[in-house]
Design an enzyme around this catalytic site. Structure first.
Site, PDB file in Angstrom:
ATOM      1  N   ARG A   1       0.820  -1.211   0.000  1.00 62.17           N
ATOM      2  CA  ARG A   1       0.000   0.000   0.000  1.00 62.17           C
ATOM      3  C   ARG A   1       0.854   1.261   0.000  1.00 62.17           C
ATOM      4  O   ARG A   1       0.416   2.317  -0.467  1.00 62.17           O
ATOM      5  CB  ARG A   1      -0.912   0.020   1.234  1.00 62.17           C
TER       6      ARG A   1
ATOM      7  N   ALA B   1     -10.451 -10.648   8.704  1.00 60.70           N
ATOM      8  CA  ALA B   1     -10.117 -11.125  10.054  1.00 60.70           C
ATOM      9  C   ALA B   1     -11.392 -11.378  10.856  1.00 60.70           C
ATOM     10  O   ALA B   1     -11.499 -12.365  11.595  1.00 60.70           O
ATOM     11  CB  ALA B   1      -9.228 -10.110  10.765  1.00 60.70           C
TER      12      ALA B   1
ATOM     13  N   GLN C   1     -10.532  -4.078   4.077  1.00 63.06           N
ATOM     14  CA  GLN C   1     -10.716  -5.458   3.635  1.00 63.06           C
ATOM     15  C   GLN C   1     -10.034  -6.443   4.585  1.00 63.06           C
ATOM     16  O   GLN C   1     -10.594  -7.479   4.935  1.00 63.06           O
ATOM     17  CB  GLN C   1     -10.152  -5.642   2.222  1.00 63.06           C
ATOM     18  N   GLU C   2      -8.822  -6.103   4.981  1.00 64.61           N
ATOM     19  CA  GLU C   2      -8.079  -6.975   5.882  1.00 64.61           C
ATOM     20  C   GLU C   2      -8.828  -7.163   7.199  1.00 64.61           C
ATOM     21  O   GLU C   2      -8.903  -8.269   7.742  1.00 64.61           O
ATOM     22  CB  GLU C   2      -6.689  -6.396   6.137  1.00 64.61           C
ATOM     23  N   GLY C   3      -9.412  -6.079   7.706  1.00 56.79           N
ATOM     24  CA  GLY C   3     -10.185  -6.164   8.934  1.00 56.79           C
ATOM     25  C   GLY C   3     -11.445  -7.005   8.777  1.00 56.79           C
ATOM     26  O   GLY C   3     -11.802  -7.783   9.666  1.00 56.79           O
TER      27      GLY C   3
END
Length: 602
Positions: A177, A220, A215-217
């Site tokens: 990023r 998860a 998105q990562e959150g």
């Protein structure tokens, strides 16, 4: 007229009860029809039992067996298993995870049962390499050389016959990023061009991407709720559930389902929170509503978009600079600037030597430390937890606006009376590694334990450390900064996120069901959510060609009852026929007995 002698046709003994039964053609047809109808009904009942058998098992035994099975090596000889590969390209390194799942159970409301693959030694199939893929920013042509070991590792574990149907996802995070768009594009293009040439995995351009922190959150959040079984159906009254409105439209009906859990994760540099927003939102202003759009994600995990049981709206926010180490650095920078300024303007000499140290309330009693920048500043701990909390609270940037957290960032209200959270990383380290308070967080007990720790002399803490009274994961650095980090975690929870001091539904853990939960599990679950639909459509086609074999009386009551009455009628007719035959045999016997004396006398 000659009399016929029947005695030669009878047994030697005159004492018998009945003549042999001989079936006519009509009787044989009736008997065969009854047998066929009975077998048909038995087949229907057996098929229905096979369909519902998983629901007839004891639930606790089923859960136990599932956990045992999850510990066993993956049976790669099972042709019914499917596989998926996900590569987490992080800032410090890349890791490949191989997952597998059995064929979908056919219920469009259920998700795939995705699990991490285990090798023959029962070890999760994972491999990591360093450094991060972002280190190739100036040499994108080396990208394949970098990832090839991970791809070969996955290819060696997935059966060759399954490669072409095994999806591969290459997902890049924080390090990528930070690169320029042209640099990111060059690395991704290298992957999209060369991966299909060397490997037969199911891979396309959309399978390689740089995902956002949001998105990562979300991934998860999906991962932990999936492992905890919070996406499963409500089976009994003991399942925790609440009424969830699946859309921001309050006119839509609520869906009753299990309560999902929120996650809190504090690393060294950043802090993240994610939880489901179950109720319609009311915004204080159009500006707040616009800000919320970038923090809310609404998605459907179900395989069919028409089913809304698995529609979730999740709030995710990542706060850079709010991790434990970075917060300590900000705190030390402030101390250094304030003390050096005061020394210069007022002619003081605080902190310039160990004999005249700066008294730091966020270090445990008599703990010595230094800050080094343009000069060295000496610190000495006074171990005052309350004062430490007071000094670090301004770092939260908490304003007076409602529905906001750090630095005025929008945060939807949390129903603390009907919610559950799991805290990872620093939340776990602070509560367990030194304070040894277990996984269940208790704000009152935690604050007391933190105060006691801060007020303990360094020499005493060092003696306890040497006696191995702390967790094996705790080192001297953890011991030195535990007082500060205890206060930081406490303020983040109760002043930043506004958790009540008596909140009792927070668990601070490292593993879930003895497994480390990775966001890649949530990613592959989300990205393969439509795969069951293919199997369901295939089954529908097969069913249309052989519906008479696969019909279920649950869905066709009339057929079942028709077969039942046919069998019943056949049995009744058969019994009546037997009675008639028996009656006729008795009549013939009586006639023969009457005829025998006449024959003997002739």
């Amino acid at each position: 007229m000659a009399r016929v002698c029947f005695s030669c046709l009878l047994p030697a003994s005159r004492h018998f009860s009945a003549s042999p039964i001989i079936f006519t053609t009509r009787q044989k047809v009736a008997l065969a029809g009854a047998t066929v109808a009975f077998c048909l009904v038995f087949l229907l009942i057996f098929m229905e039992y096979q369909h519902w058998r998983p629901q007839l098992k004891d639930k606790e035994l089923e859960r136990y067996m599932a956990r045992i099975e999850d510990m066993e090596p993956t049976d790669t000889n099972d042709a019914a298993l499917n596989y998926g590969v996900a590569i987490d390209c992080g800032s410090s390194g890349s890791r490949v995870f191989v997952y597998f799942w059995p064929r979908h159970n056919g219920n469009p409301h259920d998700l795939l049962n995705i699990r991490q693959m285990k090798d023959k030694n029962r070890t999760p199939v994972v491999k990591k390499i360093k450094p991060g893929i972002s280190s190739l920013a100036s040499a994108p042509d080396k990208t394949m050389n970098y990832l090839r070991p991970l791809l070969h590792f996955a290819a060696d574990h997935v059966p060759v016959a399954k490669h072409k149907e095994t999806p591969l996802y290459i997902l890049c995070t924080a390090g990528m990023r930070l690169l320029l768009e042209s640099q990111r594009g060059a690395i991704l293009q290298e992957l999209c061009t060369n991966v299909p040439i060397e490997f037969d995995f199911l891979f396309s351009e959309s399978h390689a991407e740089v995902i956002s922190g949001k998105q990562e959150g979300v991934y998860a959040w999906i991962g932990i709720n999936f492992v905890l079984g919070r996406f499963n159906h409500i089976e009994d009254n003991n399942d925790t559930h609440d009424a969830v409105t699946v859309s921001s439209n309050p006119k839509k009906a609520s869906v009753i389902r299990k309560r999902t859990v929120g996650i809190l994760d504090m690393g060294g540099a950043s802090l993240q929170i994610a939880y489901e927003v179950a109720n319609p939102l009311v915004f204080a202003s159009p500006v707040q509503e616009e800000a919320a759009k970038g923090l809310l994600a609404e998605f459907n995990l179900g395989c069919d978009v028409h089913h809304t049981e698995h529609v979730y709206r999740v709030y995710v926010s990542t706060f850079l600079g709010y991790g434990g180490n970075y917060a300590r650095q900000r705190y030390e920078d402030l101390i250094f600037n304030n003390i050096t300024t005061a020394n210069r303007l007022l002619g003081q000499h605080i902190g310039i030597s160990a004999e005249r140290p700066y008294l730091d309330p966020c270090l445990s009693l008599e703990t010595a430390d230094t800050i080094q920048d343009e000069q060295i500043l000496h610190l000495k701990g006074v171990g005052d937890f309350d004062e430490c909390c007071k000094r670090i609270k301004p770092f939260l940037g908490k304003g007076n606006e409602t529905n906001t957290s750090f630095s005025g960032v929008y945060q939807p209200p949390i129903d603390f009376h009907n919610s559950e959270f799991y805290g990872f990383s620093e939340f776990h380290y602070c509560t367990e590694d030194v304070l040894r308070m277990g996984s269940q967080y208790d704000g009152v007990r935690y604050a007391k334990a933190a105060k006691d720790f801060c007020a303990t002399k360094w020499t005493t803490l060092k003696e306890r450390f040497d006696l191995n009274l702390f967790s094996s994961h705790a080192d001297l650095s953890r011991l030195k900064y535990q007082c500060f980090k205890s206060a930081w975690v406490y303020e983040v929870l109760h002043s930043g996120f506004d958790f009540p001091a008596d909140y009792s539904n927070l668990k601070t853990i490292k593993l879930v069901n003895d497994k480390e939960i990775q966001w890649t599990l949530g990613a592959i679950l989300y990205k393969t959510r439509f795969l069951p639909l293919w199997d369901l459509r295939k089954d529908a086609i097969k069913t249309s060609h052989s519906s008479w074999l696969r019909v279920s009386f649950v869905y066709n009551h009339y057929l079942f009852f028709a077969c039942f009455f046919v069998v019943l009628l056949a049995i009744i007719l058969y019994v009546l026929r037997l009675r008639r035959i028996h009656k006729r045999a008795q009549q013939e016997l009586q006639w023969l007995q009457e005829a025998e004396p006449m024959t003997e006398g002739s």
